[in-house]
Design a protein around this motif. Structure first.
Motif, PDB file in Angstrom:
ATOM      1  N   GLU A  55      56.957  22.956  77.924  1.00  0.00           N
ATOM      2  CA  GLU A  55      55.511  23.127  77.846  1.00  0.00           C
ATOM      3  C   GLU A  55      54.775  21.842  77.496  1.00  0.00           C
ATOM      4  O   GLU A  55      53.682  21.575  78.013  1.00  0.00           O
ATOM      5  N   ASP A  56      55.344  21.048  76.610  1.00  0.00           N
ATOM      6  CA  ASP A  56      54.659  19.824  76.189  1.00  0.00           C
ATOM      7  C   ASP A  56      54.647  18.755  77.272  1.00  0.00           C
ATOM      8  O   ASP A  56      53.919  17.767  77.167  1.00  0.00           O
ATOM      9  N   GLY A  57      55.474  18.922  78.302  1.00  0.00           N
ATOM     10  CA  GLY A  57      55.593  17.896  79.331  1.00  0.00           C
ATOM     11  C   GLY A  57      56.631  16.857  78.970  1.00  0.00           C
ATOM     12  O   GLY A  57      57.155  16.819  77.848  1.00  0.00           O
ATOM     13  N   LEU A  58      56.922  15.975  79.927  1.00  0.00           N
ATOM     14  CA  LEU A  58      57.936  14.944  79.703  1.00  0.00           C
ATOM     15  C   LEU A  58      57.806  13.862  80.752  1.00  0.00           C
ATOM     16  O   LEU A  58      56.990  13.960  81.680  1.00  0.00           O
ATOM     17  N   THR A  59      58.617  12.807  80.589  1.00  0.00           N
ATOM     18  CA  THR A  59      58.734  11.728  81.566  1.00  0.00           C
ATOM     19  C   THR A  59      60.183  11.254  81.555  1.00  0.00           C
ATOM     20  O   THR A  59      61.024  11.796  80.832  1.00  0.00           O
ATOM     21  N   LEU A  60      60.466  10.226  82.334  1.00  0.00           N
ATOM     22  CA  LEU A  60      61.752   9.523  82.268  1.00  0.00           C
ATOM     23  C   LEU A  60      61.487   8.057  81.956  1.00  0.00           C
ATOM     24  O   LEU A  60      60.754   7.385  82.690  1.00  0.00           O
ATOM     25  N   CYS A  62      56.736  -1.972  86.166  1.00  0.00           N
ATOM     26  CA  CYS A  62      55.998  -1.231  85.143  1.00  0.00           C
ATOM     27  C   CYS A  62      55.658   0.193  85.560  1.00  0.00           C
ATOM     28  O   CYS A  62      55.692   1.116  84.737  1.00  0.00           O
ATOM     29  N   GLY A  63      55.342   0.402  86.823  1.00  0.00           N
ATOM     30  CA  GLY A  63      54.974   1.734  87.282  1.00  0.00           C
ATOM     31  C   GLY A  63      56.103   2.737  87.222  1.00  0.00           C
ATOM     32  O   GLY A  63      55.877   3.942  87.379  1.00  0.00           O
ATOM     33  N   GLU A  64      57.341   2.274  87.003  1.00  0.00           N
ATOM     34  CA  GLU A  64      58.496   3.162  86.901  1.00  0.00           C
ATOM     35  C   GLU A  64      58.936   3.383  85.459  1.00  0.00           C
ATOM     36  O   GLU A  64      59.955   4.031  85.207  1.00  0.00           O
ATOM     37  N   ASP A  65      58.178   2.855  84.488  1.00  0.00           N
ATOM     38  CA  ASP A  65      58.660   2.789  83.097  1.00  0.00           C
ATOM     39  C   ASP A  65      58.640   4.130  82.384  1.00  0.00           C
ATOM     40  O   ASP A  65      59.351   4.311  81.395  1.00  0.00           O
ATOM     41  N   GLY A  66      57.813   5.067  82.832  1.00  0.00           N
ATOM     42  CA  GLY A  66      57.824   6.389  82.228  1.00  0.00           C
ATOM     43  C   GLY A  66      57.088   6.505  80.912  1.00  0.00           C
ATOM     44  O   GLY A  66      57.396   7.396  80.112  1.00  0.00           O
ATOM     45  N   ALA A  67      56.115   5.620  80.653  1.00  0.00           N
ATOM     46  CA  ALA A  67      55.316   5.698  79.429  1.00  0.00           C
ATOM     47  C   ALA A  67      54.074   6.537  79.701  1.00  0.00           C
ATOM     48  O   ALA A  67      53.189   6.114  80.438  1.00  0.00           O
ATOM     49  N   GLU A 115      56.035  17.318  89.302  1.00  0.00           N
ATOM     50  CA  GLU A 115      57.174  16.422  89.482  1.00  0.00           C
ATOM     51  C   GLU A 115      56.677  14.990  89.622  1.00  0.00           C
ATOM     52  O   GLU A 115      55.487  14.737  89.858  1.00  0.00           O
ATOM     53  N   PHE A 116      57.595  14.047  89.450  1.00  0.00           N
ATOM     54  CA  PHE A 116      57.286  12.622  89.585  1.00  0.00           C
ATOM     55  C   PHE A 116      58.544  11.944  90.115  1.00  0.00           C
ATOM     56  O   PHE A 116      59.663  12.251  89.680  1.00  0.00           O
ATOM     57  N   VAL A 117      58.361  10.997  91.047  1.00  0.00           N
ATOM     58  CA  VAL A 117      59.495  10.294  91.656  1.00  0.00           C
ATOM     59  C   VAL A 117      59.550   8.872  91.120  1.00  0.00           C
ATOM     60  O   VAL A 117      58.556   8.136  91.177  1.00  0.00           O
ATOM     61  N   TYR A 118      60.720   8.501  90.599  1.00  0.00           N
ATOM     62  CA  TYR A 118      60.986   7.140  90.132  1.00  0.00           C
ATOM     63  C   TYR A 118      61.907   6.465  91.150  1.00  0.00           C
ATOM     64  O   TYR A 118      62.871   7.063  91.636  1.00  0.00           O
ATOM     65  N   ARG A 119      61.595   5.200  91.424  1.00  0.00           N
ATOM     66  CA  ARG A 119      62.394   4.484  92.419  1.00  0.00           C
ATOM     67  C   ARG A 119      62.468   3.017  92.011  1.00  0.00           C
ATOM     68  O   ARG A 119      61.447   2.359  91.799  1.00  0.00           O
ATOM     69  N   PHE A 120      63.689   2.500  91.902  1.00  0.00           N
ATOM     70  CA  PHE A 120      63.853   1.089  91.561  1.00  0.00           C
ATOM     71  C   PHE A 120      65.225   0.619  92.014  1.00  0.00           C
ATOM     72  O   PHE A 120      66.158   1.415  92.198  1.00  0.00           O
ATOM     73  N   ARG A 121      65.328  -0.684  92.184  1.00  0.00           N
ATOM     74  CA  ARG A 121      66.585  -1.286  92.624  1.00  0.00           C
ATOM     75  C   ARG A 121      67.449  -1.610  91.407  1.00  0.00           C
ATOM     76  O   ARG A 121      66.952  -2.108  90.397  1.00  0.00           O
ATOM     77  N   ALA A 122      68.723  -1.316  91.527  1.00  0.00           N
ATOM     78  CA  ALA A 122      69.666  -1.541  90.426  1.00  0.00           C
ATOM     79  C   ALA A 122      70.104  -3.002  90.434  1.00  0.00           C
ATOM     80  O   ALA A 122      71.181  -3.345  90.930  1.00  0.00           O
TER      81      ALA A 122
END
Length: 664
Positions: free
Chosen positions: A291-296, A305-310, A323-330
């Motif tokens: 209920e409170d929500g979340l991020t990664l 920065c746009g993938e940081d999940g803050a 939902e939210f999609v995170y995408r970054f190169r390893a």
């Protein structure tokens, strides 16, 4: 003696000082002349000792003694000197058989010294660093108010008793009128000063601090929403897609104990995310019923920065059904982890975390290439209601490992407190800290390792033909045992007496990629406890430079800057400091430079009384959280701020990246 112990000793001396002054005042009021004189002498002596402890703290760093040296001791010194003159002389003559030793001036002056000692102690605990004009005005006003009230009470008492020695008050109407006029005038001045001090205390802080560098430029603004990750892997890489569904679930541990958890995909820890350097990681986060929500948040991984999940800074909170999609190169090899960054002091504790491991492209590290067999274990350490769980298993667990195998243990502290790790039964090396390899790490044994909140250690060794044990917090009933097939169980003795390894002296030194002495910006963060506004409400907060989130000014940097932090801990609690988006190079602790391998970390423990110097190069544009990773300190206590690149803005939340109701 450490600075932390000197801080505690100074608190004890301040308490004794306050007690002695009050004891002298009470004894003087009760006409216990000998006791009053003894307490007065003790108060003076303890006050002189306090001068010594404050001087020592000032020598360790002005941050530890500022309000004591500029307010507490001068105020106490003036009041104490008056008490010695007015009360001490009278007490000495009484001891020779002359008079009662009690006078209005003597009683009031001694109690005023007591109020000054108490006010100084309270100012340290409730306000701390930095000392402001407002704090000084309020403190002085309260001490003077106490003195006037005491004079009023003593006078009233003396007027109703036959003993006139304690009062010695003129009885003519003119004297009484003058005394009343003086009291009313003094009261008005004190109320005005206290009001001014209170008003000054509520003045807003500057919104940005520049650290000695230039201010904001007129460059074209870039939104964090546009600072997203790559959309394709590096040549030779592949796409690693994951869907993580956050939901509440009952998780059964191997011992049979059931936990009401918040999970990713119904698992604690969440699904392990693995990749090879150059792969593209794509994670779709869905919220089923949190209920409170979340991020990664990808802890320690320097994502765009746009993938940081803050939440409220780089993205909105993922609410139920969203939902939210995170995408970054390893691009970073090593051991990392992910966790929610919204109301994280609750979410992470209840299970919203998982592991992220990126292997090198060739599949092997140099220190593992000659081994006939490899054992690579990722071991997140977490605490559920007092029970330590390693990789989702409670109690003592066993893992087979053949003699001669190359073993890598990836230890991850997902708690808000440090853990003590002991690897018993074999020499080993700390190959990497916080995902970054150390330079020429040597073999160690019979040693304890302090793993900070959020931190990671990679321990490597060649498996002997006898059992090896991983002991957490010196608890021999739990942990992990590695045992050769058919071998006997590990017999481990008490580990609590083993010394702690100092990582600043471990490994071989190497040149840094920049000269930290030539920093473009230098920020000092003094960590303390005190009354501050946190999210618009007054609280006894964990503060940075006397303020709580969101009132702590942003730290402004420009891309390419060499940035230096001085992090000072005045409090009596450990603060694991964590900057998003950048590893920092540890330079020194308490003025002693690092002499071992360069230590690039994303979380470092600042223990009570410690002063750390760290540096980094600002190469990852964005708006980044900079906070204590004891998550209750950050979320409930307000110990977090932002590091902002010049020209970068956020469309999420308010000026400090938090909308009403947002959690950290």
């Amino acid at each position: 003696m450490t600075t932390g112990l000197w801080i505690i000793l100074d608190h004890v001396v301040a308490l004794l000082c306050t007690t002695a002054w009050f004891g002298s005042g009470v004894a003087l009021t009760l006409r216990r002349t000998r006791l009053a004189l003894a307490c007065l002498v003790a108060a003076v002596l303890v006050t002189l000792v306090r001068v010594g402890t404050v001087a020592i703290l000032a020598g360790r760093g002005w941050w530890f003694a500022q309000e004591k040296a500029l307010l507490e001791l001068p105020l106490l010194g003036a009041a104490g000197a008056a008490a010695v003159v007015l009360a001490g002389r009278k007490l000495l003559t009484t001891r020779r058989g002359q008079g009662s030793g009690a006078s209005l001036g003597g009683v009031v002056s001694v109690f005023t010294a007591a109020y000054a000692a108490l006010a100084g102690l309270v100012a340290t605990f409730l306000v701390g660093y930095p000392l402001t004009v407002g704090t000084a005005l309020i403190t002085i006003s309260l001490v003077c108010a106490g003195a006037l009230l005491t004079a009023r009470v003593v006078t009233s008492t003396a007027d109703n008793t036959a003993d006139v020695d304690i009062a010695q008050i003129p009885e003519d109407r003119g004297a009484i009128s003058r005394r009343r006029f003086l009291a009313w005038t003094s009261g008005a001045v004190m109320v005005t000063a206290a009001g001014a001090g209170t008003g000054l205390s509520f003045l807003p802080a500057e919104s940005v601090t520049r650290g000695g560098g230039p201010g904001r430029s007129s460059r074209t603004a870039v939104s964090v929403a546009d600072l997203r990750g790559a959309d394709s892997p590096a040549p030779g890489g592949t796409v690693r897609r994951h869907i993580l569904t956050a939901k509440k679930a009952t998780v059964r541990l191997p011992s049979g104990r059931e936990i009401d958890a918040w999970t990713y995909d119904g698992e604690v820890p969440g699904p392990a995310i693995t990749a090879t350097k150059g792969d593209l990681i794509e994670v779709r986060l869905r919220n089923a019923d949190i209920e409170d929500g979340l991020t990664l948040h990808w802890h320690g991984y320097d994502v765009p920065c746009g993938e940081d999940g803050a939440p409220g800074v780089t993205q909105p909170v993922v609410t139920p059904g969203a939902e939210f999609v995170y995408r970054f190169r390893a691009d970073q090899v090593g051991t990392y982890w992910y966790h929610t960054h919204h109301a994280s002091h609750i979410g992470v504790r209840k299970g919203l975390y998982g592991t992220l491991v990126v292997q090198p492209r060739d599949g092997q590290r140099a220190d593992e290439q000659s081994a006939p067999q490899q054992v690579d274990l990722t071991l997140p350490v977490h605490t559920f209601d007092g029970t330590v769980v390693i990789a989702g298993r409670d109690g003592q667990t066993e893992q087979p490992a053949s003699p001669g195998a190359s073993v890598r243990l990836r230890l991850i502290n997902t708690d808000s407190d440090p853990h003590r790790i002991v690897l018993a039964g074999t020499p080993f090396r700390i190959s990497a800290v916080d995902g970054r390899d150390l330079n020429q790490p040597g073999d160690v044994s019979d040693i304890g390792l302090r793993l900070p909140a959020g931190g990671r250690f990679d321990l490597v060794f060649v498996m002997p033909d006898t059992a090896v044990a991983v002991v957490v917090d010196d608890d021999l009933t739990g942990g992990l045992r590695l045992r050769p097939p058919g071998g006997a169980s590990a017999r481990i003795g008490d580990t609590s007496a083993l010394p702690e390894l100092d990582l600043l002296r471990y490994g071989a030194p190497a040149a840094a990629p920049f000269d930290p002495r030539k920093a473009d910006r230098h920020f000092t963060m003094v960590l303390d406890r005190g009354v501050a506004m946190v999210d618009g409400r007054p609280a006894y907060a964990h503060t940075v430079n006397g303020r709580g989130h969101p009132s702590i000014p942003d730290q402004l940097v420009a891309e390419g800057d060499i940035v230096r932090f001085t992090v000072v801990n005045r409090s009596l609690e450990t603060h694991p400091w964590h900057l998003h988006g950048h590893p920092v190079l540890l330079l020194s602790r308490d003025g002693t430079p690092s002499t071992g391998s360069p230590l690039w970390v994303d979380t470092f423990d600042v223990r009570p009384g410690e002063t750390w110097e760290v540096a980094f190069r600002a190469t990852n544009p964005g708006i980044w959280m900079n906070h204590c990773h004891n998550l209750p300190h950050a979320h409930q206590g307000g110990m977090m701020l932002r590091l902002c690149y010049d020209g970068v803005t956020t469309p999420f939340g308010g000026s400090h990246g938090r909308s009403p109701g947002h959690g950290h």
